[in-house]
Design an enzyme around this catalytic site. Sequence first.
Site, PDB file in Angstrom:
ATOM      1  N   ASP A  12      36.450  43.210  37.807  1.00 20.66           N
ATOM      2  CA  ASP A  12      35.271  42.932  38.621  1.00 20.66           C
ATOM      3  C   ASP A  12      34.559  44.191  39.114  1.00 20.66           C
ATOM      4  OD1 ASP A  12      35.933  40.253  38.312  1.00 20.66           O
ATOM      5  OD2 ASP A  12      37.179  40.260  40.114  1.00 20.66           O
ATOM      6  N   LYS A  15      31.184  45.363  35.267  1.00 23.22           N
ATOM      7  CA  LYS A  15      31.019  45.658  33.837  1.00 23.22           C
ATOM      8  C   LYS A  15      29.848  44.888  33.222  1.00 23.22           C
ATOM      9  CE  LYS A  15      35.277  44.208  33.284  1.00 23.22           C
ATOM     10  NZ  LYS A  15      35.710  44.077  34.670  1.00 23.22           N
ATOM     11  N   GLY A  39      34.933  37.139  34.171  1.00 21.86           N
ATOM     12  CA  GLY A  39      33.688  36.594  34.719  1.00 21.86           C
ATOM     13  C   GLY A  39      32.757  37.768  34.891  1.00 21.86           C
ATOM     14  N   HIS A  40      31.799  37.913  33.989  1.00 20.32           N
ATOM     15  CA  HIS A  40      30.898  39.064  34.013  1.00 20.32           C
ATOM     16  C   HIS A  40      29.510  38.626  34.469  1.00 20.32           C
ATOM     17  CE1 HIS A  40      33.638  41.371  30.963  1.00 20.32           C
ATOM     18  NE2 HIS A  40      34.257  41.021  32.066  1.00 20.32           N
ATOM     19  N   GLN A 221      38.644  42.386  32.333  1.00 18.44           N
ATOM     20  CA  GLN A 221      39.675  42.752  33.320  1.00 18.44           C
ATOM     21  C   GLN A 221      39.541  44.247  33.651  1.00 18.44           C
ATOM     22  OE1 GLN A 221      41.053  40.605  30.393  1.00 18.44           O
ATOM     23  NE2 GLN A 221      39.961  39.239  31.757  1.00 18.44           N
TER      24      GLN A 221
END
Length: 421
Positions: A12, A15, A39-40, A221
């Site tokens: 988080d 990215k 989750g981007h 990650q």
Amino acid sequence: MVDVLLGLQWGDEGKGKIVDYFAKDYDVIARFQGGPNAGHTLYVGDKKIVLHQIPSGVFHANTINLIGNGVVLDPVTLKRECDTVASFGIDLKKNLFIAERTHLILPTHRALDKAAELSKGQQKIGSTLKGIGPTYMDKTGRNGLRVGDLLDKNFTTAYIKLRLKHQKLLDNYAFNEDITAWEEEFFEALEFLKQLNIVNGEYFINRQLKEGKKILAEGAQGSMLDIDFGTFPYVTSSNTISAGVCSGLGVAPQTIRDVIGVTKAYCTRVGGGPFPTELDDETGEELRKVGNEFGATTGRPRRCGWIDLVALRFACMINGVTKLVMTKADVLDAFKELEVCTAYSVNGKETTEIPFRLEKTPVRPVYKKFPGWSSPSSAAKSTAELPETMKGYVQFINEYLGVRIQYISNGPGRDQLIFIG
Ligand code: GDP
Ligand code: IMO
Ligand code: MG
């Protein structure tokens, strides 16, 4: 050449936003590991999008996006995401490709993830419960089903065989949730997946390289969640570090040029496991509130603390980081005084190395204090407009890490990124 962009902390780091920003300079954006545990977040106009499976270059119509063989793929999540992306007018037939060697996450993998976490009680990892661990276990255990298998007429037989195996494991856990609805969704999504561009990923990407195309490998990650070098066992199940790019895409090591490491100006972690600089007080609460630190995948509150240069220097070493991006610098606008962890004190002795089992080692962070910015940074558009005190903070980090911060992100927006050279 291949450049790599990855997270240096516990995920988080921002990215998604940075890949979206850099995507215009690349021909191909490729995910090489992880799955829908990622989750981007990025913004298209003022619309917030969170991508879990599709690379973050997908909103650039002329950029090719590849889901590499090192990824684990949940067809249901993919289908949902494709629908969202297509609603923006993006033609996925043109710009999304999936490697046939990519392993499939089955409904029973998700059930096994849940059952395994439940059985761990207090020691649970805090998994996102997306089936990541069990799918990678079936990959290394040589049982898994891959995207390319979908085109085989015996796919259903192979599926039933693996499902039976999983059922025995689930029985052992005394897990008896009904997964019929998950399976229905899964088979529907498989039909959708079959219509997408399924390719031999390694030939695909090497052809691109031969044609002189520019490739950006997008990490998911963070380095401290790497299966080998993270805070095991509180990690994810893939190699999140730059070494994972070669096995996760099928590119040779000498094709890799820059390794761009992304770090927050502070630090967060979601899920269980050690976090030396965690602030369990109102400062931590303030970081969470100002930084809006809630998981993009699970909505869980993220644990917050000061930047940890011991962990960061370790991550730079393991990845061979050549450039740094520091995100969420604007979040620190709210603080009068900042702290930076420069060493760990273990039983009265200082060290700048990460101990073998961090969660079993009594670590006290050693801090150096810095003055806060004392002026807002989020409106800045150039280096000259950034607070002087921030420059001092950045300078210290550069010197400690031996790698330079080249960009500072000062807001979630697409254009809130300052090149500082
Ligand atoms: P990722 O998993 O590394 O892509 O990061 P996430 O998307 O899970 O979390 C990063 C969060 O921070 C998202 O909500 C972003 O919109 C937000 N974000 C990214 N960069 C910045 C920044 O520079 N400042 C602020 N305030 N928010 C940012
Ligand atoms: P992005 O790509 C933050 C964490 C989980 C858990 C551990 C194992 O958005 O940075 P898993 O579901 O992989 O079995 O969970 O890893 N985790 C992440 N934390 N960001 C992520 O991805 C993460 N993906 C997994 O919270 O502690
Ligand atoms: Mg995330």
